[in-house]
Design a protein around this motif. Structure first.
Motif, PDB file in Angstrom:
ATOM      1  N   ASP A   1     -31.789 -43.174 -84.931  1.00  0.00           N
ATOM      2  CA  ASP A   1     -30.841 -42.575 -85.867  1.00  0.00           C
ATOM      3  C   ASP A   1     -29.619 -41.976 -85.190  1.00  0.00           C
ATOM      4  OD1 ASP A   1     -32.430 -40.655 -84.674  1.00  0.00           O
ATOM      5  OD2 ASP A   1     -32.332 -39.285 -86.366  1.00  0.00           O
ATOM      6  N   VAL A   2     -29.463 -42.193 -83.875  1.00  0.00           N
ATOM      7  CA  VAL A   2     -28.292 -41.661 -83.171  1.00  0.00           C
ATOM      8  C   VAL A   2     -27.378 -42.803 -82.771  1.00  0.00           C
ATOM      9  CG1 VAL A   2     -29.584 -39.673 -82.330  1.00  0.00           C
ATOM     10  CG2 VAL A   2     -29.414 -41.704 -80.898  1.00  0.00           C
ATOM     11  N   ALA A   3     -26.167 -42.452 -82.357  1.00  0.00           N
ATOM     12  CA  ALA A   3     -25.168 -43.483 -82.055  1.00  0.00           C
ATOM     13  C   ALA A   3     -25.571 -44.353 -80.876  1.00  0.00           C
ATOM     14  CB  ALA A   3     -23.818 -42.828 -81.790  1.00  0.00           C
TER      15      ALA A   3
ATOM     16  N   PHE B   1     -29.658 -34.756 -93.958  1.00  0.00           N
ATOM     17  CA  PHE B   1     -29.055 -35.101 -95.244  1.00  0.00           C
ATOM     18  C   PHE B   1     -28.836 -33.832 -96.068  1.00  0.00           C
ATOM     19  CE2 PHE B   1     -29.150 -36.806 -99.607  1.00  0.00           C
ATOM     20  CZ  PHE B   1     -28.295 -37.886 -99.482  1.00  0.00           C
ATOM     21  N   GLU B   2     -29.850 -32.975 -96.084  1.00  0.00           N
ATOM     22  CA  GLU B   2     -29.755 -31.738 -96.858  1.00  0.00           C
ATOM     23  C   GLU B   2     -28.675 -30.818 -96.306  1.00  0.00           C
ATOM     24  OE1 GLU B   2     -32.819 -28.179 -97.405  1.00  0.00           O
ATOM     25  OE2 GLU B   2     -33.299 -29.923 -98.645  1.00  0.00           O
ATOM     26  N   LEU B   3     -28.541 -30.784 -94.993  1.00  0.00           N
ATOM     27  CA  LEU B   3     -27.524 -29.934 -94.378  1.00  0.00           C
ATOM     28  C   LEU B   3     -26.138 -30.287 -94.889  1.00  0.00           C
ATOM     29  CD1 LEU B   3     -26.878 -27.727 -92.282  1.00  0.00           C
ATOM     30  CD2 LEU B   3     -26.679 -29.547 -90.576  1.00  0.00           C
TER      31      LEU B   3
ATOM     32  N   VAL C   1     -23.527 -40.080 -92.768  1.00  0.00           N
ATOM     33  CA  VAL C   1     -24.593 -39.117 -92.494  1.00  0.00           C
ATOM     34  C   VAL C   1     -25.754 -39.882 -91.871  1.00  0.00           C
ATOM     35  CG1 VAL C   1     -26.188 -37.435 -93.492  1.00  0.00           C
ATOM     36  CG2 VAL C   1     -23.859 -37.666 -94.414  1.00  0.00           C
ATOM     37  N   ASN C   2     -26.115 -39.503 -90.656  1.00  0.00           N
ATOM     38  CA  ASN C   2     -27.184 -40.190 -89.938  1.00  0.00           C
ATOM     39  C   ASN C   2     -28.503 -39.460 -90.147  1.00  0.00           C
ATOM     40  OD1 ASN C   2     -24.887 -41.403 -88.987  1.00  0.00           O
ATOM     41  ND2 ASN C   2     -25.333 -41.078 -86.831  1.00  0.00           N
ATOM     42  N   THR C   3     -29.543 -40.194 -90.546  1.00  0.00           N
ATOM     43  CA  THR C   3     -30.903 -39.656 -90.614  1.00  0.00           C
ATOM     44  C   THR C   3     -31.834 -40.683 -89.990  1.00  0.00           C
ATOM     45  OG1 THR C   3     -31.601 -40.639 -92.726  1.00  0.00           O
ATOM     46  CG2 THR C   3     -30.308 -38.596 -92.837  1.00  0.00           C
TER      47      THR C   3
ATOM     48  N   GLY D   1     -31.516 -44.091 -91.628  1.00  0.00           N
ATOM     49  CA  GLY D   1     -30.365 -44.955 -91.442  1.00  0.00           C
ATOM     50  C   GLY D   1     -29.071 -44.187 -91.625  1.00  0.00           C
ATOM     51  N   PHE D   2     -28.039 -44.906 -92.072  1.00  0.00           N
ATOM     52  CA  PHE D   2     -26.713 -44.330 -92.289  1.00  0.00           C
ATOM     53  C   PHE D   2     -26.455 -44.222 -93.792  1.00  0.00           C
ATOM     54  CE2 PHE D   2     -26.539 -46.772 -88.310  1.00  0.00           C
ATOM     55  CZ  PHE D   2     -26.229 -45.748 -87.424  1.00  0.00           C
ATOM     56  N   HIS D   3     -25.998 -43.048 -94.214  1.00  0.00           N
ATOM     57  CA  HIS D   3     -25.774 -42.792 -95.636  1.00  0.00           C
ATOM     58  C   HIS D   3     -24.293 -42.534 -95.905  1.00  0.00           C
ATOM     59  CE1 HIS D   3     -30.162 -41.620 -96.157  1.00  0.00           C
ATOM     60  NE2 HIS D   3     -29.976 -41.414 -94.855  1.00  0.00           N
ATOM     61  N   ILE D   4     -23.794 -43.128 -96.984  1.00  0.00           N
ATOM     62  CA  ILE D   4     -22.525 -42.708 -97.576  1.00  0.00           C
ATOM     63  C   ILE D   4     -22.903 -41.773 -98.716  1.00  0.00           C
ATOM     64  CG2 ILE D   4     -20.450 -43.430 -98.797  1.00  0.00           C
ATOM     65  CD1 ILE D   4     -20.747 -46.159 -97.415  1.00  0.00           C
TER      66      ILE D   4
END
Length: 251
Positions: free
Chosen positions: A24-26, A169-171, A186-188, A191-194
């Motif tokens: 989940d990191v770059a 995500f909550e943060l 947003v990375n969790t 995966g990646f979220h818009i």
């Protein structure tokens, strides 16, 4: 070149297994190297100090290992009540209870079958598109999202603080007062979220005394993490480390 710490080689299989914990990191490989080198430095220091007696290092958790080393080498100061009160005043929104947010998202799930860079590129392309034209959001969610919510245009409904399965995500949801599309991915671990935030309903503030213990624990945790980074940097500075992306990779 093989990854090694003071002549102890960390094999490619161990590295590959560790990479799976950092999808989940770059840069999962750098994150995995950092974790493995840190663990090996701490284990070697524990052997040097003979801290664990007959206990096999493979049988002790990372947290217990750090506890043993800190008891010998590092003192972490507990926060004062004044520091806790100051933190409470500066981060008031973090402690509101009953906050709710109406939000939607588009998920680009991580998959071992698809390179991380390709998933990230797809997610970034979609984010760029909805930042230019927000009306595209629901259509892209239905077409691209890997979450079942995609069928509903990405809608997650009304969410309460503390009910999300992904803290990252909550943060984002409960930080600040922004509405609209979050201008970054947003990375969790999923995966990646818009993310699009549509409505906020504020809860109520608890008394300081109700959260003082929680704040003290959080400030102590932050201080402990800073102390650990500094401690590992000192160990790394005196070590022979090879096969990494360079000496700054631990920072």
């Amino acid at each position: 070149m093989s990854l090694s710490v003071n002549g102890i080689v960390i094999d490619s299989r161990t590295l590959a297994e560790e990479i799976d914990h950092h999808r989940d990191v770059a840069d999962p490989e750098i994150a995995a190297q950092r974790a493995l080198v840190t663990r090996e430095l701490l284990r070697q220091r524990a052997r040097e100090l003979k801290l664990l007696g007959e206990t096999a290092l493979g049988d002790i958790s990372d947290e217990a290992l750090v506890d043993a080393l800190f008891a010998r080498d590092v003192q972490v100061r507990r926060p004062t009540m004044d520091e806790c009160r100051a933190y409470f005043a500066e981060h008031a929104a973090q402690f509101r209870q009953g906050d709710r947010v109406q939000a939607s998202h588009i998920l680009f799930a991580l998959s071992g079958a698809v390179p991380l860079a390709a998933t990230l590129a797809r997610a970034q392309e979609a984010l760029d598109a909805v930042l230019v034209e927000p009306a595209l959001f629901e259509g892209l969610a239905r077409r691209l999202s890997d979450c079942p919510s995609g069928r509903e245009g990405g809608s997650l409904g009304m969410l309460m603080r503390g009910h999300s399965v992904a803290p990252e995500f909550e943060l984002v949801l409960f930080s600040g007062d922004r509405l609209g599309i979050v201008p970054r991915l947003v990375n969790t671990r999923y995966g990646f979220h818009i993310v699009r935030i549509e409505r906020r309903v504020k809860g109520h503030m608890p008394a300081f005394e109700a959260v003082a213990e929680r704040i003290a624990a959080e400030l102590y945790h932050q201080a402990r993490q800073r102390a650990l980074r500094h401690y590992v940097a000192l160990l790394a500075g005196a070590a022979d480390i090879s096969g990494t992306a360079g000496p700054s990779f631990l920072q």
